[in-house]
Design a protein around this motif. Sequence first.
Motif, PDB file in Angstrom:
ATOM      1  N   VAL A   1       0.897  -1.059  -0.056  1.00 20.38           N
ATOM      2  CA  VAL A   1       0.048   0.024   0.199  1.00 20.38           C
ATOM      3  C   VAL A   1       1.043   1.217   0.025  1.00 20.38           C
ATOM      4  O   VAL A   1       1.884   1.389   0.856  1.00 20.38           O
ATOM      5  CB  VAL A   1      -0.782   0.156   1.096  1.00 20.38           C
ATOM      6  CG1 VAL A   1      -1.899   1.273   1.262  1.00 20.38           C
ATOM      7  CG2 VAL A   1      -1.592  -1.077   1.162  1.00 20.38           C
ATOM      8  N   VAL A   2       0.509   2.279  -0.805  1.00 16.79           N
ATOM      9  CA  VAL A   2       1.415   3.279  -0.751  1.00 16.79           C
ATOM     10  C   VAL A   2       0.304   4.499  -0.855  1.00 16.79           C
ATOM     11  O   VAL A   2      -0.511   4.798  -1.724  1.00 16.79           O
ATOM     12  CB  VAL A   2       2.176   3.614  -2.040  1.00 16.79           C
ATOM     13  CG1 VAL A   2       2.755   4.914  -2.071  1.00 16.79           C
ATOM     14  CG2 VAL A   2       3.195   2.553  -2.117  1.00 16.79           C
ATOM     15  N   VAL A   3       0.452   5.217   0.348  1.00 20.73           N
ATOM     16  CA  VAL A   3      -0.610   6.667   0.522  1.00 20.73           C
ATOM     17  C   VAL A   3       0.068   7.717  -0.462  1.00 20.73           C
ATOM     18  O   VAL A   3       1.099   7.885  -0.323  1.00 20.73           O
ATOM     19  CB  VAL A   3      -0.683   7.140   1.833  1.00 20.73           C
ATOM     20  CG1 VAL A   3      -1.623   8.389   1.710  1.00 20.73           C
ATOM     21  CG2 VAL A   3      -1.257   5.894   2.483  1.00 20.73           C
ATOM     22  N   VAL A   4      -0.668   8.423  -1.382  1.00 21.85           N
ATOM     23  CA  VAL A   4      -0.330   9.402  -2.193  1.00 21.85           C
ATOM     24  C   VAL A   4      -0.806  10.920  -1.607  1.00 21.85           C
ATOM     25  O   VAL A   4      -2.002  10.992  -1.690  1.00 21.85           O
ATOM     26  CB  VAL A   4      -0.694   9.140  -3.394  1.00 21.85           C
ATOM     27  CG1 VAL A   4      -0.428  10.152  -4.536  1.00 21.85           C
ATOM     28  CG2 VAL A   4      -0.441   7.768  -4.098  1.00 21.85           C
ATOM     29  N   THR A   5       0.201  11.644  -1.547  1.00 20.69           N
ATOM     30  CA  THR A   5      -0.148  13.033  -1.264  1.00 20.69           C
ATOM     31  C   THR A   5       0.272  14.008  -2.533  1.00 20.69           C
ATOM     32  O   THR A   5      -0.478  14.621  -3.154  1.00 20.69           O
ATOM     33  CB  THR A   5       0.456  13.631  -0.050  1.00 20.69           C
ATOM     34  OG1 THR A   5       1.918  13.265  -0.244  1.00 20.69           O
ATOM     35  CG2 THR A   5       0.051  12.854   1.164  1.00 20.69           C
TER      36      THR A   5
ATOM     37  N   ASN B   1      -7.611  -0.366   2.977  1.00 26.06           N
ATOM     38  CA  ASN B   1      -8.624   0.427   3.505  1.00 26.06           C
ATOM     39  C   ASN B   1      -8.289   0.983   5.109  1.00 26.06           C
ATOM     40  O   ASN B   1      -8.512   1.919   5.756  1.00 26.06           O
ATOM     41  CB  ASN B   1      -9.931  -0.531   3.758  1.00 26.06           C
ATOM     42  CG  ASN B   1     -10.620  -0.634   2.515  1.00 26.06           C
ATOM     43  OD1 ASN B   1     -10.729   0.368   1.596  1.00 26.06           O
ATOM     44  ND2 ASN B   1     -11.114  -1.812   2.178  1.00 26.06           N
ATOM     45  N   GLU B   2      -7.420  -0.085   5.707  1.00 22.95           N
ATOM     46  CA  GLU B   2      -6.698   0.189   7.265  1.00 22.95           C
ATOM     47  C   GLU B   2      -5.983   1.617   6.928  1.00 22.95           C
ATOM     48  O   GLU B   2      -6.096   2.257   7.884  1.00 22.95           O
ATOM     49  CB  GLU B   2      -5.921  -0.910   7.430  1.00 22.95           C
ATOM     50  CG  GLU B   2      -6.994  -2.097   7.976  1.00 22.95           C
ATOM     51  CD  GLU B   2      -6.181  -3.325   8.546  1.00 22.95           C
ATOM     52  OE1 GLU B   2      -4.924  -3.013   8.697  1.00 22.95           O
ATOM     53  OE2 GLU B   2      -6.804  -4.426   8.414  1.00 22.95           O
ATOM     54  N   GLU B   3      -4.935   1.409   6.152  1.00 20.89           N
ATOM     55  CA  GLU B   3      -4.110   2.706   5.949  1.00 20.89           C
ATOM     56  C   GLU B   3      -4.970   3.877   5.750  1.00 20.89           C
ATOM     57  O   GLU B   3      -4.678   5.015   6.154  1.00 20.89           O
ATOM     58  CB  GLU B   3      -3.110   2.446   4.757  1.00 20.89           C
ATOM     59  CG  GLU B   3      -2.059   3.344   4.812  1.00 20.89           C
ATOM     60  CD  GLU B   3      -1.277   3.221   6.135  1.00 20.89           C
ATOM     61  OE1 GLU B   3      -0.866   4.411   6.408  1.00 20.89           O
ATOM     62  OE2 GLU B   3      -0.834   2.274   6.563  1.00 20.89           O
TER      63      GLU B   3
END
Length: 103
Positions: free
Chosen positions: A36-40, A82-84
């Motif tokens: 998982v990679v969260v993108v800003t 989803n958790e992230e």
Amino acid sequence: MSKLTQNDLEWLKDMVQRGEITADQANVEKVRMARVVVVTKLPAQVRSVLNAAVKTGELSHMKKDGRKPEVYYHPNFEHLANEERNRSEKKMLEALAGVFARP
């Protein structure tokens, strides 16, 4: 988010230097390895490569939804994505509450 180990990053760099994979393929593989990679913020070229990987089914993508951030993730790990996203939203709300809370 699953952080990549130094060994994983070195392996990807080595594969690119030896010409076995391209930098674009390394970016896709990096997301698959991290799960998982969260993108800003993301450069346009990287975003287009990741979106192409989504179209081929190598990756999955969730758009930003309200306060929940955008994520790219390995298709088998939607539950982690989803958790992230929930964790990131909660962290942001706690930060806002800290600014607006009265002493």
